[in-house]
Design a protein around this motif. Structure first.
Motif, PDB file in Angstrom:
ATOM      1  N   ASP A  76       0.847  -1.190   0.000  1.00 56.48           N
ATOM      2  CA  ASP A  76       0.000   0.000   0.000  1.00 56.48           C
ATOM      3  C   ASP A  76       0.884   1.242   0.000  1.00 56.48           C
ATOM      4  O   ASP A  76       1.883   1.315   0.735  1.00 56.48           O
ATOM      5  N   THR A  77       0.547   2.230  -0.815  1.00 56.36           N
ATOM      6  CA  THR A  77       1.265   3.501  -0.831  1.00 56.36           C
ATOM      7  C   THR A  77       0.732   4.368   0.303  1.00 56.36           C
ATOM      8  O   THR A  77      -0.441   4.762   0.285  1.00 56.36           O
ATOM      9  N   ILE A  78       1.573   4.666   1.279  1.00 62.83           N
ATOM     10  CA  ILE A  78       1.088   5.396   2.459  1.00 62.83           C
ATOM     11  C   ILE A  78       1.741   6.772   2.618  1.00 62.83           C
ATOM     12  O   ILE A  78       1.197   7.621   3.325  1.00 62.83           O
ATOM     13  N   MET A  79       2.888   7.036   2.042  1.00 63.23           N
ATOM     14  CA  MET A  79       3.539   8.355   2.035  1.00 63.23           C
ATOM     15  C   MET A  79       3.459   9.019   3.410  1.00 63.23           C
ATOM     16  O   MET A  79       2.907  10.095   3.595  1.00 63.23           O
ATOM     17  N   THR A  80       4.038   8.342   4.379  1.00 61.84           N
ATOM     18  CA  THR A  80       3.919   8.741   5.783  1.00 61.84           C
ATOM     19  C   THR A  80       5.265   9.183   6.342  1.00 61.84           C
ATOM     20  O   THR A  80       6.261   8.459   6.234  1.00 61.84           O
ATOM     21  N   ARG A 135       0.476  12.404   7.365  1.00 61.28           N
ATOM     22  CA  ARG A 135       0.393  12.173   5.925  1.00 61.28           C
ATOM     23  C   ARG A 135      -0.747  13.006   5.347  1.00 61.28           C
ATOM     24  O   ARG A 135      -1.662  13.406   6.064  1.00 61.28           O
ATOM     25  N   PHE A 136      -0.693  13.234   4.029  1.00 61.73           N
ATOM     26  CA  PHE A 136      -1.809  13.838   3.319  1.00 61.73           C
ATOM     27  C   PHE A 136      -2.779  12.745   2.893  1.00 61.73           C
ATOM     28  O   PHE A 136      -2.392  11.589   2.708  1.00 61.73           O
ATOM     29  N   LEU A 137      -4.048  13.125   2.710  1.00 59.97           N
ATOM     30  CA  LEU A 137      -5.101  12.131   2.563  1.00 59.97           C
ATOM     31  C   LEU A 137      -5.955  12.303   1.317  1.00 59.97           C
ATOM     32  O   LEU A 137      -7.046  11.782   1.256  1.00 59.97           O
ATOM     33  N   SER A 178     -12.015  26.623  -5.357  1.00 60.05           N
ATOM     34  CA  SER A 178     -11.530  26.088  -4.097  1.00 60.05           C
ATOM     35  C   SER A 178     -11.155  24.631  -4.279  1.00 60.05           C
ATOM     36  O   SER A 178     -11.578  23.972  -5.238  1.00 60.05           O
ATOM     37  N   MET A 179     -10.358  24.131  -3.387  1.00 62.56           N
ATOM     38  CA  MET A 179     -10.011  22.718  -3.335  1.00 62.56           C
ATOM     39  C   MET A 179      -9.829  22.340  -1.874  1.00 62.56           C
ATOM     40  O   MET A 179      -9.574  23.190  -1.015  1.00 62.56           O
ATOM     41  N   SER A 180      -9.971  21.048  -1.604  1.00 64.39           N
ATOM     42  CA  SER A 180      -9.758  20.590  -0.241  1.00 64.39           C
ATOM     43  C   SER A 180      -8.722  19.485  -0.241  1.00 64.39           C
ATOM     44  O   SER A 180      -8.561  18.758  -1.228  1.00 64.39           O
ATOM     45  N   ILE A 181      -8.029  19.390   0.863  1.00 62.71           N
ATOM     46  CA  ILE A 181      -7.053  18.327   1.033  1.00 62.71           C
ATOM     47  C   ILE A 181      -7.044  17.921   2.504  1.00 62.71           C
ATOM     48  O   ILE A 181      -7.225  18.773   3.393  1.00 62.71           O
ATOM     49  N   GLY A 182      -6.894  16.642   2.747  1.00 65.27           N
ATOM     50  CA  GLY A 182      -6.883  16.142   4.113  1.00 65.27           C
ATOM     51  C   GLY A 182      -5.474  15.910   4.611  1.00 65.27           C
ATOM     52  O   GLY A 182      -4.549  15.629   3.839  1.00 65.27           O
ATOM     53  N   PHE A 183      -5.334  16.031   5.917  1.00 63.08           N
ATOM     54  CA  PHE A 183      -4.044  15.819   6.568  1.00 63.08           C
ATOM     55  C   PHE A 183      -4.319  15.083   7.871  1.00 63.08           C
ATOM     56  O   PHE A 183      -5.236  15.449   8.616  1.00 63.08           O
ATOM     57  N   ALA A 184      -3.558  14.046   8.141  1.00 64.03           N
ATOM     58  CA  ALA A 184      -3.781  13.237   9.339  1.00 64.03           C
ATOM     59  C   ALA A 184      -2.581  13.285  10.257  1.00 64.03           C
ATOM     60  O   ALA A 184      -1.423  13.240   9.808  1.00 64.03           O
ATOM     61  N   ILE A 185      -2.857  13.370  11.559  1.00 64.59           N
ATOM     62  CA  ILE A 185      -1.855  13.216  12.605  1.00 64.59           C
ATOM     63  C   ILE A 185      -2.249  11.953  13.368  1.00 64.59           C
ATOM     64  O   ILE A 185      -3.417  11.787  13.719  1.00 64.59           O
ATOM     65  N   TRP A 207      -5.667   3.491   8.680  1.00 65.78           N
ATOM     66  CA  TRP A 207      -6.983   3.820   9.213  1.00 65.78           C
ATOM     67  C   TRP A 207      -7.331   5.284   8.937  1.00 65.78           C
ATOM     68  O   TRP A 207      -8.490   5.608   8.644  1.00 65.78           O
ATOM     69  N   ALA A 208      -6.356   6.171   9.045  1.00 70.78           N
ATOM     70  CA  ALA A 208      -6.612   7.579   8.757  1.00 70.78           C
ATOM     71  C   ALA A 208      -7.066   7.743   7.304  1.00 70.78           C
ATOM     72  O   ALA A 208      -8.009   8.486   7.009  1.00 70.78           O
ATOM     73  N   SER A 209      -6.408   7.032   6.386  1.00 68.00           N
ATOM     74  CA  SER A 209      -6.787   7.081   4.976  1.00 68.00           C
ATOM     75  C   SER A 209      -8.187   6.531   4.769  1.00 68.00           C
ATOM     76  O   SER A 209      -9.005   7.092   4.031  1.00 68.00           O
ATOM     77  N   TRP A 210      -8.502   5.408   5.426  1.00 67.26           N
ATOM     78  CA  TRP A 210      -9.831   4.791   5.285  1.00 67.26           C
ATOM     79  C   TRP A 210     -10.922   5.680   5.867  1.00 67.26           C
ATOM     80  O   TRP A 210     -12.022   5.762   5.323  1.00 67.26           O
ATOM     81  N   LEU A 211     -10.652   6.320   7.009  1.00 63.17           N
ATOM     82  CA  LEU A 211     -11.640   7.208   7.616  1.00 63.17           C
ATOM     83  C   LEU A 211     -11.949   8.385   6.700  1.00 63.17           C
ATOM     84  O   LEU A 211     -13.102   8.788   6.541  1.00 63.17           O
ATOM     85  N   TYR A 212     -10.905   8.937   6.120  1.00 63.58           N
ATOM     86  CA  TYR A 212     -11.076  10.117   5.277  1.00 63.58           C
ATOM     87  C   TYR A 212     -11.844   9.776   4.002  1.00 63.58           C
ATOM     88  O   TYR A 212     -12.718  10.515   3.569  1.00 63.58           O
ATOM     89  N   ASP A 213     -11.521   8.642   3.409  1.00 60.24           N
ATOM     90  CA  ASP A 213     -12.133   8.249   2.140  1.00 60.24           C
ATOM     91  C   ASP A 213     -12.336   6.740   2.169  1.00 60.24           C
ATOM     92  O   ASP A 213     -11.400   5.982   1.925  1.00 60.24           O
ATOM     93  N   ASN A 214     -13.545   6.304   2.479  1.00 56.24           N
ATOM     94  CA  ASN A 214     -13.822   4.881   2.673  1.00 56.24           C
ATOM     95  C   ASN A 214     -13.526   4.082   1.411  1.00 56.24           C
ATOM     96  O   ASN A 214     -14.075   4.377   0.342  1.00 56.24           O
ATOM     97  N   PRO A 215     -12.687   3.055   1.492  1.00 51.35           N
ATOM     98  CA  PRO A 215     -12.385   2.235   0.315  1.00 51.35           C
ATOM     99  C   PRO A 215     -13.597   1.434  -0.126  1.00 51.35           C
ATOM    100  O   PRO A 215     -14.355   0.922   0.695  1.00 51.35           O
ATOM    101  N   GLY A 216     -13.774   1.352  -1.442  1.00 52.79           N
ATOM    102  CA  GLY A 216     -14.873   0.564  -1.984  1.00 52.79           C
ATOM    103  C   GLY A 216     -16.223   1.228  -1.897  1.00 52.79           C
ATOM    104  O   GLY A 216     -17.238   0.587  -2.160  1.00 52.79           O
TER     105      GLY A 216
END
Length: 888
Positions: A283-287, A315-317, A435-442, A480-489
């Motif tokens: 998985d590409t996680i770029m963390t 990471r960015f999300l 406008s654009m949005s981007i997510g960031f997780a801690i 999990w942060a990635s999945w919360l932000y954008d649910n897979p599937g």
């Protein structure tokens, strides 16, 4: 002068250093009280600090996420945490607590992050060509001019401009809002358009004034208390271009710095991570991660409460682009450096390109907009800090002669130091007004440091040091942060994109049935079939690991609760339901229908906390644990969803019995050499189960099987009909009942079962007959307790004092059951005097259609005396008379 100014503002010397300004509205209240001081000091103060007396002071404030293990201060000037370290603090306006860091509280200890700050940079078209502009919440430079930090992002001057919007999805919260995404939603708005040097200071070295990009940022941050998100806080940045022209090649970055008192921080980067159970797929996680260099063991021998064994990642999300498009992947830059304000030669970080020398002569802290943008957009992924002592010039990295000359190599940096980390993503083009949005997780990761002696390997054996780290929990929370932000599937916007996927458990089939199958030929002709049989076909399980690009900000859902029906009879309640809505429920995270079972709860109050679990029913299945040496806290990991006995026989042969391999000390070894053991998933309580060596009949009984047609799978989905009978109940006692559904959990996310809320179908019931049953069977009204004895223990047995008020005359109860839906109850003395008249149903005494009660109080609000009383019950069903004996 600064001390005098802090006194006039009603603030401590320490506090004024931690604020970008002294708030205008606070000062005016004080000046109104001291007009003489104002007249005397105004010329001097306005000359030294003219900005503090202007009416357009930004309304800065903050909130603190406390919903889970991460305590994260978030501000409305583009910063989370607190720049400056423990000697600078901010005040939580809600609790009054002094804050000086972001903290991650683990079961072992607490780890700190000093600050994080938003950076936005872009190219702007001017008459002289493209100009490079960057606006920052904090640039990471050392404090100067008695100020704590440089901020170029600020809110408006009014409270309505700067105040946070607070929301919560928790119905018990005073901030409950149906539109909330998490247990704590904090929302604020700020811009980079303030240019007054009273609030936005010039660059530290060049003294160049701030030049804004003209962007507005809506910052939304979220924290969840649920198990799957207890180590995560997500920030979503909405960026609006206020310019009349496009922002070209915009990059968005977050600058972070850890904090430890020893200044021995380490950082590194993880581009990808293997997925358990997915073979070679990664998985590409770029963390990016930050941690203490050795976990601070006690005397280098053991961990204690002061150890720092965890890590913090970020990471960015996502970027708002569909993950199914070819341009969905964006660039990333990961840059770290160790700042040094005293000697620019020691201000250093890895660099690939010559010319990235700051105005101070170093290769570390970027100074000025052009250098900041160059760092953000260089798309370099710096080598990890623990490798800094190794010569990387052969790979194109620049040497560090100043540091080597002063440090006998850069051992000190490789051993850990006070670093800065800039993680950036881009480029994006943002048209005027768009406008654009981007997510960031801690997020945190527990058990990062495993060996208290591992720090000794840093200088001489950095690879060995790295191999002794454990990234399992950090990577899990990153995913999990990635999945919360954008649910897979999950196709959130309905465009047909479910995200990116991989295939596992591939197997050859003699033939397979494919529905809605289309073939496109070279001439663009398309022929579709309703059904198609393919021979010698490979069938795989599809697993989505990235969402569709549209944020969901939601965790995995439990199955919906079933609709229940409750029927009573004396001393017994019968609950029935079907699994039509919950058993075929498809879990988008597990990518399967993962219903597991039901729980029945009961209590004498409607508060969920007063409910007790009285019985449970679940599918017979088993968890498979695979030995995984790198996993922590245990190397035995559940990597798959549960298997039924039939599933396991299909995998390991018709004679395989999972109960033969119940423990890690006697594992089963499969054909691939994997060591496995099996545990019942849940209680494995069907209609009957074994407990204490005895076969127990479950209160919940699976009565029959039914089915429903599912359009998505084009299959019939089976579900059951259930019945639960609870007896030995008090007929006069109201009971609340609820039935919840729970799933199998999510093995790939190391998550246990999720359960629907008991509030979904909570119902009040009495263990008495319904009016329909009374009428159908022509039952007589019953009265109890009769005789009523003053010295009986009715309260303890649940006959009276239903609200637990303690003894009063008015808590006494004589109950009438088997009543028709409407009736008039009259109580007389033996002399024929009317003592009391009750109209059923009566709101205070009638809890069900067939029951009401009398509190032994007369119509003149007096307590009755001992004696014999007559009653009559009048209704459309006829009349009934009887007598009651009261012994006081």
């Amino acid at each position: 002068m600064l001390l005098l100014w802090s006194i006039l503002c009603g603030m401590s010397y320490n506090t004024i250093l931690t604020r970008p300004y002294c708030r205008e509205r606070m000062m005016l209240r004080r000046w109104k009280s001291y007009p003489g001081i104002l007249i005397v000091l105004f010329p001097l103060l306005s000359m030294l600090y003219p900005a503090h007396l202007t009416a357009d002071a930004p309304y800065t404030t903050l909130r603190v996420h406390r919903a889970n293990k991460l305590q994260v201060p978030v501000s409305n000037w583009g910063v989370f945490g607190v720049p400056g370290g423990p000697w600078y603090t901010l005040t939580d306006p809600i609790s009054g607590e002094q804050l000086w860091r972001l903290t991650y509280k683990t079961p072992l200890n607490t780890l700190s992050l000093q600050f994080g700050a938003l950076w936005v940079g872009a190219l702007v078209n001017t008459a002289l060509g493209y100009d490079t502009l960057v606006s920052t919440g904090y640039d990471g430079f050392i404090p100067y001019d008695d100020r704590t930090w440089l901020t170029e992002l600020l809110p408006g001057s009014s409270q309505s401009d700067g105040e946070f919007i607070v929301r919560s999805r928790d119905p018990q919260s005073r901030y409950y809002d149906a539109d909330a995404f998490s247990d704590e939603d904090f929302i604020c708005v700020y811009t980079d358009t303030v240019t007054s040097q009273s609030y936005v200071h010039p660059e530290p070295d060049t003294r160049a004034p701030h030049r804004p990009l003209f962007v507005r940022v809506r910052q939304e941050s979220y924290a969840w208390a649920a198990e799957y998100a207890e180590d995560i806080v997500i920030i979503r940045y909405w960026i609006v271009n206020l310019r009349p022209e496009e922002l070209h090649e915009m990059w968005i970055g977050v600058l972070c710095s850890p904090f430890t008192f020893a200044h021995d921080n380490m950082t590194g980067f993880l581009s990808t991570s293997p997925i358990p159970g997915a073979g070679s797929f990664a998985d590409t996680i770029m963390t990016a991660w930050l941690a203490d260099n050795d976990g601070d063991p006690y005397l280098r021998r053991s961990w204690d409460d002061g150890s720092q064994t965890a890590a913090i990642g970020f990471r960015f999300l996502g970027n708002g682009v569909s993950s199914c498009q070819d341009n969905s992947m964006v660039g990333h830059s990961y840059n770290w450096w160790v700042p040094n304000e005293d000697d620019a030669r020691l201000d250093w970080g890895p660099q690939l390109r010559p010319g990235d020398i700051s105005s101070r002569g170093g290769y570390g802290q970027p100074i000025g907009d052009k250098q900041k943008y160059r760092f953000m957009s260089n798309e370099e992924i710096d080598y990890d800090q623990h490798l800094a002592n190794i010569d990387h010039t052969g790979d194109g990295w620049l040497d560090a002669p100043g540091i080597r000359a002063n440090f006998n190599g850069i051992v000190n940096y490789a051993d850990g130091d006070e670093n800065r980390v800039l993680l950036s993503t881009g480029p994006f083009n943002l048209a005027a007004g768009d406008s654009m949005s981007i997510g960031f997780a801690i997020f945190g990761g527990e058990y990062f440091h495993q060996d208290p002696t591992n720090g000794r390997n840093l200088s001489k054996n950095p690879e060995t040091w790295y191999d002794h780290l454990n990234f399992y929990d950090l990577v899990l929370n990153s995913r999990w942060a990635s999945w919360l932000y954008d649910n897979p599937g999950v196709d959130t916007d309905g465009d047909g994109c479910l995200g990116r996927k991989y295939s596992i458990n591939c197997r050859q089939e003699d033939s397979v049935l494919v529905t809605d199958y289309c073939v496109r030929f070279k001439d663009s002709t398309v022929i579709c079939f309703d059904t198609l049989y393919l021979d010698d076909y490979e069938v795989c399980d599809t697993i989505y690991y990235v969402g569709d690009g549209v944020p969901d900000l939601a965790g995995p859902p439990p199955p919906p609760a079933p609709a229940i029906e409750i029927a009573g009879e004396p001393y017994t309640v019968r609950i029935t339901w079907t699994g039509e809505t919950c058993e075929p429920f498809f879990d988008p995270f597990a990518q399967r229908r993962d219903f597991e079972g039901y729980n029945v709860y009961s209590g004498i109050g409607s508060d969920v906390n007063s409910l007790n679990l009285i019985c449970s029913w679940d599918v017979i299945d088993y968890d498979r644990y695979r030995y995984t040496p790198t996993a922590r806290p245990s190397p035995w990991v559940r990597t798959d969803q549960p298997f039924t006995p039939a599933d396991l026989k299909g995998l390991y042969g018709p004679d395989f019995n999972p109960q033969d391999y119940p423990h890690k000390n006697s594992p089963y070894t499969d054909n691939n050499g994997n060591r496995l053991f099996f545990k019942p998933h849940g209680g494995n309580r069907g209609n009957e189960y074994v407990e204490g060596g005895q076969i127990v009949s479950n209160l919940i009984q699976y009565v029959s099987t039914d089915s429903t047609w599912d359009e998505d799978s084009q299959n019939w989905q089976l579900f059951g009909h259930y019945e639960c009978v609870i007896d030995n109940l008090l007929p006069s006692q109201p009971y609340y009942f609820a039935v919840t559904a729970f799933d199998q959990g999510y093995a790939a996310g190391d998550l246990g079962p999720l359960e629907s809320s008991p509030q979904s179908n909570l119902q009040l019931a009495y263990p008495t007959y319904s009016p329909e049953y009374v009428q159908q069977n022509r039952l007589n009204v019953s009265v109890y307790p009769n005789p009523y004895k003053i010295d009986a223990t009715y309260r303890g047995r649940g006959y009276e004092d239903p609200n637990h008020e303690g003894f009063k005359e008015r808590v006494r109860r004589i109950h009438f059951v088997n009543l028709p839906p409407k009736a008039t109850i009259k109580i007389f003395s033996l002399d024929g005097d009317l003592i009391r008249e009750l109209h059923h149903p009566e709101s205070h005494f009638s809890d069900t259609p067939s029951h009401t009660a009398w509190d032994l109080i007369t119509r003149n609000t007096q307590a009755i005396t001992s004696g014999i009383y007559l009653y009559s019950i009048e209704s459309d069903w006829g009349n009934q008379v009887g007598k009651i004996v009261v012994i006081k």
